[in-house]
Design an enzyme around this catalytic site. Structure first.
Site, PDB file in Angstrom:
ATOM      1  N   ASP A   1      -2.814   2.640  -3.128  1.00 12.20           N
ATOM      2  CA  ASP A   1      -2.186   3.163  -4.344  1.00 12.20           C
ATOM      3  C   ASP A   1      -2.050   2.170  -5.485  1.00 12.20           C
ATOM      4  OD1 ASP A   1      -0.300   1.424  -3.377  1.00 12.20           O
ATOM      5  OD2 ASP A   1       1.028   2.972  -2.598  1.00 12.20           O
TER       6      ASP A   1
ATOM      7  N   GLU B   1      -5.725   5.317   3.783  1.00 12.09           N
ATOM      8  CA  GLU B   1      -4.266   5.453   3.583  1.00 12.09           C
ATOM      9  C   GLU B   1      -3.987   6.581   2.572  1.00 12.09           C
ATOM     10  OE1 GLU B   1      -1.593   1.863   3.945  1.00 12.09           O
ATOM     11  OE2 GLU B   1      -0.856   2.598   2.032  1.00 12.09           O
TER      12      GLU B   1
ATOM     13  N   GLU C   1       2.550   3.553  -8.312  1.00 15.38           N
ATOM     14  CA  GLU C   1       1.779   3.859  -7.101  1.00 15.38           C
ATOM     15  C   GLU C   1       1.726   5.350  -6.781  1.00 15.38           C
ATOM     16  OE1 GLU C   1       4.075   1.461  -7.347  1.00 15.38           O
ATOM     17  OE2 GLU C   1       3.000  -0.410  -6.959  1.00 15.38           O
TER      18      GLU C   1
ATOM     19  N   HIS D   1       9.180  -7.121  -4.439  1.00 12.14           N
ATOM     20  CA  HIS D   1       8.261  -7.316  -5.562  1.00 12.14           C
ATOM     21  C   HIS D   1       8.027  -6.083  -6.439  1.00 12.14           C
ATOM     22  CE1 HIS D   1       5.544  -5.329  -2.711  1.00 12.14           C
ATOM     23  NE2 HIS D   1       4.862  -4.962  -3.771  1.00 12.14           N
TER      24      HIS D   1
ATOM     25  N   ARG E   1       7.520  -3.007  -8.962  1.00 12.77           N
ATOM     26  CA  ARG E   1       7.748  -2.857 -10.405  1.00 12.77           C
ATOM     27  C   ARG E   1       8.957  -1.986 -10.704  1.00 12.77           C
ATOM     28  NH1 ARG E   1       2.970  -4.254 -14.013  1.00 12.77           N
ATOM     29  NH2 ARG E   1       1.654  -5.184 -12.446  1.00 12.77           N
TER      30      ARG E   1
ATOM     31  N   HIS F   1       6.833 -13.627  -3.731  1.00 14.72           N
ATOM     32  CA  HIS F   1       5.632 -13.111  -4.400  1.00 14.72           C
ATOM     33  C   HIS F   1       5.334 -13.962  -5.643  1.00 14.72           C
ATOM     34  CE1 HIS F   1       3.109 -10.178  -6.537  1.00 14.72           C
ATOM     35  NE2 HIS F   1       3.106  -9.386  -5.467  1.00 14.72           N
TER      36      HIS F   1
HETATM   37  C1  UD1 Z   1       0.497  -5.035  -7.056  1.00 13.30           C
HETATM   38  C2  UD1 Z   1       0.384  -3.516  -6.949  1.00 13.30           C
HETATM   39  C3  UD1 Z   1       1.446  -2.982  -5.986  1.00 13.30           C
HETATM   40  C4  UD1 Z   1       1.415  -3.702  -4.655  1.00 13.30           C
HETATM   41  C5  UD1 Z   1       1.475  -5.200  -4.883  1.00 13.30           C
HETATM   42  C6  UD1 Z   1       1.308  -5.926  -3.570  1.00 13.30           C
HETATM   43  C7  UD1 Z   1      -0.315  -2.310  -8.978  1.00 13.30           C
HETATM   44  C8  UD1 Z   1       0.095  -1.740 -10.264  1.00 13.30           C
HETATM   45  N1  UD1 Z   1       0.642  -2.929  -8.261  1.00 13.30           N
HETATM   46  O1  UD1 Z   1       1.746  -5.321  -7.653  1.00 13.30           O
HETATM   47  O2  UD1 Z   1       1.221  -1.601  -5.771  1.00 13.30           O
HETATM   48  O3  UD1 Z   1       2.526  -3.296  -3.893  1.00 13.30           O
HETATM   49  O4  UD1 Z   1       0.413  -5.606  -5.762  1.00 13.30           O
HETATM   50  O5  UD1 Z   1       1.753  -7.242  -3.638  1.00 13.30           O
HETATM   51  O6  UD1 Z   1      -1.456  -2.212  -8.624  1.00 13.30           O
HETATM   52  N2  UD1 Z   1       0.078 -13.109  -9.303  1.00 13.30           N
HETATM   53  C9  UD1 Z   1      -0.471 -14.360  -9.150  1.00 13.30           C
HETATM   54  N3  UD1 Z   1      -1.295 -14.587  -8.079  1.00 13.30           N
HETATM   55  C10 UD1 Z   1      -1.571 -13.644  -7.152  1.00 13.30           C
HETATM   56  C11 UD1 Z   1      -0.991 -12.371  -7.306  1.00 13.30           C
HETATM   57  C12 UD1 Z   1      -0.187 -12.105  -8.386  1.00 13.30           C
HETATM   58  O7  UD1 Z   1      -0.248 -15.246  -9.946  1.00 13.30           O
HETATM   59  O8  UD1 Z   1      -2.304 -13.926  -6.200  1.00 13.30           O
HETATM   60  C13 UD1 Z   1       0.956 -12.855 -10.460  1.00 13.30           C
HETATM   61  C14 UD1 Z   1       0.167 -12.721 -11.772  1.00 13.30           C
HETATM   62  O9  UD1 Z   1       0.930 -13.269 -12.823  1.00 13.30           O
HETATM   63  C15 UD1 Z   1       0.075 -11.203 -11.957  1.00 13.30           C
HETATM   64  C16 UD1 Z   1       1.427 -10.776 -11.415  1.00 13.30           C
HETATM   65  O10 UD1 Z   1       1.634 -11.618 -10.277  1.00 13.30           O
HETATM   66  O11 UD1 Z   1      -0.120 -10.854 -13.300  1.00 13.30           O
HETATM   67  C17 UD1 Z   1       1.550  -9.332 -10.996  1.00 13.30           C
HETATM   68  O12 UD1 Z   1       0.450  -8.906 -10.212  1.00 13.30           O
HETATM   69  P1  UD1 Z   1       0.039  -7.351 -10.230  1.00 13.30           P
HETATM   70  O13 UD1 Z   1      -1.109  -7.144  -9.304  1.00 13.30           O
HETATM   71  O14 UD1 Z   1      -0.107  -6.892 -11.617  1.00 13.30           O
HETATM   72  O15 UD1 Z   1       1.337  -6.626  -9.688  1.00 13.30           O
HETATM   73  P2  UD1 Z   1       2.090  -6.706  -8.311  1.00 13.30           P
HETATM   74  O16 UD1 Z   1       3.547  -6.657  -8.593  1.00 13.30           O
HETATM   75  O17 UD1 Z   1       1.563  -7.831  -7.511  1.00 13.30           O
HETATM   76  N1  UDP Z   2       2.490 -10.467   3.511  1.00 15.37           N
HETATM   77  C1  UDP Z   2       1.883 -11.702   3.716  1.00 15.37           C
HETATM   78  N2  UDP Z   2       2.496 -12.807   3.229  1.00 15.37           N
HETATM   79  C2  UDP Z   2       3.662 -12.761   2.546  1.00 15.37           C
HETATM   80  C3  UDP Z   2       4.257 -11.489   2.335  1.00 15.37           C
HETATM   81  C4  UDP Z   2       3.624 -10.360   2.811  1.00 15.37           C
HETATM   82  O1  UDP Z   2       0.838 -11.797   4.342  1.00 15.37           O
HETATM   83  O2  UDP Z   2       4.154 -13.819   2.139  1.00 15.37           O
HETATM   84  C5  UDP Z   2       1.813  -9.273   4.043  1.00 15.37           C
HETATM   85  C6  UDP Z   2       2.675  -8.343   4.852  1.00 15.37           C
HETATM   86  O3  UDP Z   2       2.740  -8.736   6.209  1.00 15.37           O
HETATM   87  C7  UDP Z   2       1.952  -7.022   4.661  1.00 15.37           C
HETATM   88  C8  UDP Z   2       1.440  -7.116   3.228  1.00 15.37           C
HETATM   89  O4  UDP Z   2       1.414  -8.498   2.926  1.00 15.37           O
HETATM   90  O5  UDP Z   2       0.821  -6.926   5.513  1.00 15.37           O
HETATM   91  C9  UDP Z   2       2.364  -6.381   2.304  1.00 15.37           C
HETATM   92  O6  UDP Z   2       2.050  -6.720   1.005  1.00 15.37           O
HETATM   93  P1  UDP Z   2       3.046  -6.490  -0.205  1.00 15.37           P
HETATM   94  O7  UDP Z   2       4.434  -6.453   0.301  1.00 15.37           O
HETATM   95  O8  UDP Z   2       2.692  -7.501  -1.224  1.00 15.37           O
HETATM   96  O9  UDP Z   2       2.592  -5.079  -0.768  1.00 15.37           O
HETATM   97  P2  UDP Z   2       2.927  -3.563  -0.398  1.00 15.37           P
HETATM   98  O10 UDP Z   2       2.674  -3.364   1.050  1.00 15.37           O
HETATM   99  O11 UDP Z   2       4.355  -3.308  -0.782  1.00 15.37           O
HETATM  100  O12 UDP Z   2       2.017  -2.775  -1.265  1.00 15.37           O
END
Ligand code: UD1
Ligand code: UDP
Length: 381
Positions: free
Chosen positions: A98, A120, A134, A210, A212, A243
């Site tokens: 999602d 999923e 999502e 984490h 939004r 995160h």
């Molecule tokens: C995204 C997904 C969310 C999912 C989550 C898992 C969308 C809109 N959101 O949210 O559904 O639950 O991932 O974690 O698709 N960043 C880094 N390095 C990384 C990852 C993220 O620096 O490896 C920082 C960046 O500044 C980035 C921000 O995190 O802009 C947010 O990342 P983004 O993918 O936009 O949103 P998430 O909150 O991670």
């Molecule tokens: N996870 C990980 N390292 C971390 C935190 C989470 O490997 O420091 C794994 C967790 O075990 C799960 C997945 O990341 O498999 C969940 O990701 P996240 O919570 O970022 O996203 P969501 O599932 O809410 O979309």
């Protein structure tokens, strides 16, 4: 006969954890050429998963920027996918879950008239803005997809109610396949802090947050609740892999950093995370994936959200919705920390999300769709 070119598209940490086992399963089938395109919506957190599962993408859109917006992720994915599809010429594209990558991946496949398999599929809250974005992403992907790989019977039921009746398979969630490869009793952590936690002596609470829709007041409440829990209970230690989102890190720095008994650490590689979960006392999280993993490992979960699209473990009694109000979160955690009977009732392993064979069923279903194999049996919890 030519091999089927099946391209998995993903971009964030959870998608990668749940898709890497499938990429590998597809590669093991002689009829399939398993292709992998990452958007890198996440960069470091994605690369960490690719390393753990030894997955080498065929295409990398490398789109991530700090504080990226939903529109920027979507538009960059769409543009980048044009090139990837033209170059790799897939017969089918698989997207997962999602995220914005999921939605853009499916839309791009549609623009190129490539069939879509949704891994999923069928999770719903029926609240347009929660989880945001999502819930809408998965509904939009449902409108585009041709094959629906539903983790549970309940997920398939949601799609049937929406009038989607063709191409449905109940497979279990691939996250359970992933867990089966990462969790080991004799696992040694590579991180000092994790090797030296007082497992067994103190109650280790594993925390993540984490989402939004929790940005702003809900996240402030959650952080303050976590700080209160740590201050009030000398027999607990909170471990929180934070995160990389700057919004999350700011909230953590403002309301939680410096609190005694709180360990704020960088995101963990998936294998470290899964093994830490296997050893902790309790999980407090707004994550989707953790709500599926922790029940399989017999760990109670307090969900730091108002709703969940994963009601199966709530029904099984191992997951409870704690909400986003400080006093409620503190009270629910207190009960599980202080009342052994309340804890015992929640701490039993349940597996509503899969038996570890989801990838096999998905690969079989794809081959069946193309007339190259038998239809797989549905997964039953
Ligand atoms: C995204 C997904 C969310 C999912 C989550 C898992 C969308 C809109 N959101 O949210 O559904 O639950 O991932 O974690 O698709 N960043 C880094 N390095 C990384 C990852 C993220 O620096 O490896 C920082 C960046 O500044 C980035 C921000 O995190 O802009 C947010 O990342 P983004 O993918 O936009 O949103 P998430 O909150 O991670
Ligand atoms: N996870 C990980 N390292 C971390 C935190 C989470 O490997 O420091 C794994 C967790 O075990 C799960 C997945 O990341 O498999 C969940 O990701 P996240 O919570 O970022 O996203 P969501 O599932 O809410 O979309």
């Amino acid at each position: 006969m030519e091999k089927l070119r099946i391209m998995s598209v993903f971009g964030t940490r959870p998608e990668a954890i749940k898709m890497c086992p499938l990429v590998r399963e597809l590669a093991s089938r002689p009829e399939i050429e398993s292709l992998c395109c990452v958007t890198a919506q996440h960069r470091q957190m994605l690369d960490s998963v690719l390393e753990v599962f030894d997955c080498k993408p065929d295409w990398d859109l490398n789109i991530m920027t700090p504080r990226q917006t939903l529109s920027s992720i979507t538009s960059k994915c769409l543009t980048g996918m044009d090139e990837a599809i033209d170059a790799l010429k897939p017969d089918m594209i698989l997207v997962h879950g999602d995220t914005s990558t999921t939605f853009a991946g499916a839309l791009s496949a549609f623009y190129h008239q490539v069939p879509v398999g949704h891994v999923e599929a069928g999770l719903r809250t029926y609240d347009k803005y929660s989880p945001f974005p999502e819930e809408m992403n998965r509904k939009l992907v449902s409108a585009i997809a041709d094959l629906y790989f539903c983790p549970t019977v309940n997920n398939r039921g949601n799609l049937l109610k929406e009038g989607i009746t063709q191409g449905l398979f109940v497979t279990g969630n691939t996250v359970i396949d992933a867990l089966k490869t990462t969790v080991r009793e004799d696992y040694q952590f590579s991180t000092e802090v994790l090797n030296h936690l007082p497992y067994g002596e103190k109650k280790i609470i594993l925390v993540t947050c984490h989402r939004r829709e929790n940005y702003g007041e809900p996240m402030r409440n959650i952080m303050q609740a976590l700080a209160q829990i740590a201050r009030e209970h000398e027999d607990v230690e909170l471990v929180y892999p934070v995160h990389l989102s700057p919004v999350v890190r700011e909230a953590v720095d403002t309301y939680l950093r410096g609190t005694p008994r709180v360990h704020l650490i960088d995101p963990l590689p998936a294998d470290e995370m899964h093994n830490l979960m296997a050893r902790c006392y309790l999980v407090m999280t707004d994550s989707g994936g953790l709500q599926e993993e922790a029940p399989a490992l017999g760990k109670p979960v307090l969900v730091l959200r108002r709703e969940t699209e994963r009601p199966e473990a709530v029904e099984a009694g191992t997951v409870r919705l704690a909400g986003v109000v400080q006093a409620d979160i503190v009270a629910m955690a207190r009960e599980l920390i202080e009342d052994p009977e309340a804890y015992r009732k929640m701490a039993h392993a349940v597996n509503p999300y899969g038996d570890g064979h989801a990838c096999r069923r998905i690969a079989d279903a794809i081959l069946w769709h193309f007339g190259r194999g038998e239809k797989p049996e549905d997964y039953r919890a």
